[in-house]
Design an enzyme around this catalytic site. Structure first.
Site, PDB file in Angstrom:
ATOM      1  N   CYS A  81       1.882 -63.692  25.859  1.00  0.00           N
ATOM      2  CA  CYS A  81       2.780 -64.832  25.711  1.00  0.00           C
ATOM      3  C   CYS A  81       3.687 -64.955  26.941  1.00  0.00           C
ATOM      4  O   CYS A  81       3.223 -65.327  28.011  1.00  0.00           O
ATOM      5  CB  CYS A  81       3.577 -64.717  24.409  1.00  0.00           C
ATOM      6  SG  CYS A  81       4.389 -66.251  23.917  1.00  0.00           S
ATOM      7  N   TYR A  82       4.967 -64.637  26.822  1.00  0.00           N
ATOM      8  CA  TYR A  82       5.852 -64.681  27.982  1.00  0.00           C
ATOM      9  C   TYR A  82       5.309 -63.806  29.111  1.00  0.00           C
ATOM     10  O   TYR A  82       5.431 -64.138  30.294  1.00  0.00           O
ATOM     11  CB  TYR A  82       7.254 -64.223  27.585  1.00  0.00           C
ATOM     12  CG  TYR A  82       8.253 -64.220  28.725  1.00  0.00           C
ATOM     13  CD1 TYR A  82       8.913 -65.372  29.099  1.00  0.00           C
ATOM     14  CD2 TYR A  82       8.520 -63.049  29.425  1.00  0.00           C
ATOM     15  CE1 TYR A  82       9.817 -65.371  30.157  1.00  0.00           C
ATOM     16  CE2 TYR A  82       9.430 -63.022  30.468  1.00  0.00           C
ATOM     17  CZ  TYR A  82      10.085 -64.190  30.835  1.00  0.00           C
ATOM     18  OH  TYR A  82      10.979 -64.175  31.882  1.00  0.00           O
ATOM     19  N   HIS A 168      -0.339 -63.963  20.239  1.00  0.00           N
ATOM     20  CA  HIS A 168       0.171 -62.623  19.929  1.00  0.00           C
ATOM     21  C   HIS A 168      -0.887 -61.807  19.175  1.00  0.00           C
ATOM     22  O   HIS A 168      -1.096 -62.017  17.977  1.00  0.00           O
ATOM     23  CB  HIS A 168       1.441 -62.729  19.083  1.00  0.00           C
ATOM     24  CG  HIS A 168       2.625 -63.226  19.837  1.00  0.00           C
ATOM     25  ND1 HIS A 168       3.506 -62.381  20.478  1.00  0.00           N
ATOM     26  CD2 HIS A 168       3.062 -64.482  20.084  1.00  0.00           C
ATOM     27  CE1 HIS A 168       4.445 -63.095  21.081  1.00  0.00           C
ATOM     28  NE2 HIS A 168       4.195 -64.377  20.851  1.00  0.00           N
ATOM     29  N   SER A 222      19.232 -35.197   4.745  1.00  0.00           N
ATOM     30  CA  SER A 222      19.631 -35.977   3.573  1.00  0.00           C
ATOM     31  C   SER A 222      18.658 -35.833   2.420  1.00  0.00           C
ATOM     32  O   SER A 222      18.982 -36.176   1.286  1.00  0.00           O
ATOM     33  CB  SER A 222      19.734 -37.456   3.953  1.00  0.00           C
ATOM     34  OG  SER A 222      18.445 -37.992   4.211  1.00  0.00           O
ATOM     35  N   GLY A 223      17.445 -35.351   2.704  1.00  0.00           N
ATOM     36  CA  GLY A 223      16.423 -35.255   1.670  1.00  0.00           C
ATOM     37  C   GLY A 223      15.442 -36.401   1.707  1.00  0.00           C
ATOM     38  O   GLY A 223      14.456 -36.404   0.975  1.00  0.00           O
ATOM     39  N   GLY A 224      15.701 -37.382   2.557  1.00  0.00           N
ATOM     40  CA  GLY A 224      14.765 -38.482   2.722  1.00  0.00           C
ATOM     41  C   GLY A 224      13.603 -38.091   3.614  1.00  0.00           C
ATOM     42  O   GLY A 224      13.549 -36.988   4.177  1.00  0.00           O
ATOM     43  N   VAL A 225      12.655 -39.000   3.773  1.00  0.00           N
ATOM     44  CA  VAL A 225      11.452 -38.730   4.570  1.00  0.00           C
ATOM     45  C   VAL A 225      11.804 -38.346   5.995  1.00  0.00           C
ATOM     46  O   VAL A 225      11.337 -37.327   6.526  1.00  0.00           O
ATOM     47  CB  VAL A 225      10.532 -39.968   4.559  1.00  0.00           C
ATOM     48  CG1 VAL A 225       9.339 -39.762   5.501  1.00  0.00           C
ATOM     49  CG2 VAL A 225      10.055 -40.285   3.152  1.00  0.00           C
ATOM     50  N   SER A 227      14.681 -37.344   7.588  1.00  0.00           N
ATOM     51  CA  SER A 227      15.420 -36.107   7.854  1.00  0.00           C
ATOM     52  C   SER A 227      14.619 -34.879   7.445  1.00  0.00           C
ATOM     53  O   SER A 227      14.733 -33.819   8.070  1.00  0.00           O
ATOM     54  CB  SER A 227      16.771 -36.128   7.132  1.00  0.00           C
ATOM     55  OG  SER A 227      16.605 -36.124   5.734  1.00  0.00           O
TER      56      SER A 227
END
Length: 508
Positions: A81-82, A168, A222-225, A227
């Site tokens: 594109c650009y 794109h 934190s226990g999330g994916v 971290s």
């Protein structure tokens, strides 16, 4: 030296999608500013260059333009594109404003099906988003494809291995876009596909060891994916040099403190209850950016205190991901800031700990693949994303203990019913929002004036774009009934059916 594709960012919000598509082909890539010097570019020894799209016109007064000498390095180039218009203008062609701007689907007719379009049928659906287009080709270039509105929808100088496409290929609306990128990466650049999750783990462990030396590393777990993968990855790299710290900021989901402490006890988790300090910082705050920054500052203060308790500590590790970086600031190019993330936008300028962010250039799905390579429990890897500022950004307006308690209970019931119905694994993210308004209701023949809970569930590939999930009416009815009947303080439940863009997934 590993295979490497360099993407020059000209400000498109989709630049990171190009990176994602390249990595899906098992080829490593990195995004750099369009202002990169020739010396810095050569030092990366790229096997190919991709010039991203962007919001500018090449004839704007401050149009982002690279060093023209990038085209003289004997490196294959693909302008998108650009990026195509940059090629056209800098190499002596002509770019003009189209009589009719082209946005959306278009039929692309391939006139030359060698190399870039090898094995692809014509016409093919492509996604256009442009006002300017190349009207006169530079010397040595030929046209490879056209659309009704773009006679030069794809061009090439095969001798110099410089290619450009007006559409794109990175978006899902160009169904054969992955094949076009494959042809560029493997057929034109000569890549062989060496970048895999296993390779990432191996190379990142080496980088962490090199960066950390013998220094201690505090890790915000934190226990999330994100971290969890960060902590396990660093532990693999430096072992007992890692000090994983879990902070109860008072903004967590129901039972999350207990679940995290149980899940990561083998890592000698350090637990810090700073809920009082966080809630004090947020008292009376309404503006979401101020919320995020105050939370970010408080996190750093907490970790600096823990660093003193475990001194000497030199590093702070965070599970920052690439979408966090892109949405927080213009890191690579002139892309727009969407919102600050506590990991990146809320850091004090004079933080005393140096950062280690091993996942900084990964997307969420890539992180999950890395987690599987690291043999992290599937229950953790399949958790929905949860924002660093926690429930504070799911309570538009003032954050109070009462509102937090209501939101926790509502969120728990939504999650329980999604899992029971088999929908939790089918959506990218589901959450509840406590609206800062109250509405009239009737319960047991009595008038109520209580809060409204908004349910939000989206489908997505990477979190950068998302569509609202078409949950079954029966499921929504069950969730609504449970929340209204079981959560004191709520008498109305609504469902958010907006997509990203124009909305973000989180409400703040």
């Amino acid at each position: 030296m590993d295979e490497n594709i360099v993407i020059l960012d000209f400000g498109s919000q989709y630049t990171q999608l190009i990176a994602r598509r390249v990595r899906e082909q098992k080829v490593y890539c990195e995004i750099v500013p369009y202002t990169i010097s020739i010396e810095a570019l050569k030092a990366r020894r790229p096997m190919g260059l991709i010039l991203s799209g962007g919001p500018s016109s090449v004839y704007d007064r401050d149009a982002p333009l690279p060093d023209k000498n990038i085209f003289n390095q004997n490196i294959p180039v693909l302008g998108i594109c650009y990026g195509l218009q940059v090629i056209g203008m800098l190499l002596g062609g002509q770019v003009t404003g189209a009589e009719r701007r082209e946005y959306g689907h278009a039929a692309c007719h391939v006139d030359d099906d060698r190399d870039l379009f090898n094995g692809l049928s014509s016409p093919m659906d492509v996604w256009m988003s442009h006002g300017d287009h190349v009207t006169s080709l530079p010397e040595g270039f030929i046209s490879l494809a056209h659309t009704e509105n773009a006679p030069k929808a794809a061009v090439a100088n095969r001798e110099k291995r410089i290619y450009g496409i007006q559409f794109h290929p990175e978006v899902v609306h160009t169904p054969r876009g992955r094949d076009i990128l494959f042809n560029f990466l493997y057929g034109i650049c000569g890549c062989t596909g060496t970048w895999t999750p296993e390779h990432f783990v191996e190379s990142t462990i080496k980088k962490i060891r090199s960066q950390a030396g013998k220094g201690k590393i505090l890790c915000a777990l934190s226990g999330g994916v994100d971290s969890a993968v960060t902590a396990v990855l660093i532990h693999r790299a430096v072992g007992e040099q890692l000090i994983p710290v879990f902070v109860d900021n008072g903004l967590l989901r129901k039972d999350e403190v207990r679940e995290v402490r149980d899940s990561f006890k083998d890592l000698n988790l350090v637990f810090v209850d700073a809920s009082r300090e966080f809630l004090s910082d947020l008292k009376g705050v309404v503006d979401p950016e101020i919320k995020r920054k105050r939370i970010g500052h408080r996190f750093i203060r907490v970790f600096e205190k823990e660093a003193r308790n475990h001194r000497p500590v030199d590093f702070l590790a965070q599970g920052t991901l690439y979408p966090d970086v892109i949405e927080s600031m213009s890191v690579w190019g002139p892309s727009a800031t969407i919102k600050s993330h506590h990991n990146v936008g809320g850091l004090p300028e004079k933080m005393k700990l140096r950062l280690i962010e091993p996942l900084r250039e990964l997307f969420k799905d890539e992180v999950r693949e890395v987690g599987r390579v690291l043999d992290i429990d599937a229950e953790i890897m399949n958790r929905h994303p949860f924002p660093g500022p926690g429930l504070a950004v799911r309570i538009p307006g003032k954050v109070t203990p009462e509102r937090l308690s209501i939101l926790r209970e509502a969120d728990a019931r939504f999650t329980e019913e999604l899992k029971a119905a088999g929908w939790y694994s089918r959506v990218w993210q589901a959450l509840t929002v406590l609206l800062p308004v109250q509405s009239v209701g009737v319960m047991g023949d009595e008038r109520t004036y209580d809060y409204v809970i908004a349910l939000r569930a989206v489908t997505s590939e990477d979190g950068m774009t998302a569509d609202w999930a078409h949950l079954p009416p029966d499921l929504l009815s069950t969730v609504s009934n449970r929340i209204i009947n079981e959560v004191r303080g709520v008498n109305r439940v609504v469902y958010d059916i907006s997509s990203k863009p124009p909305s973000t997934i989180e409400w703040e």
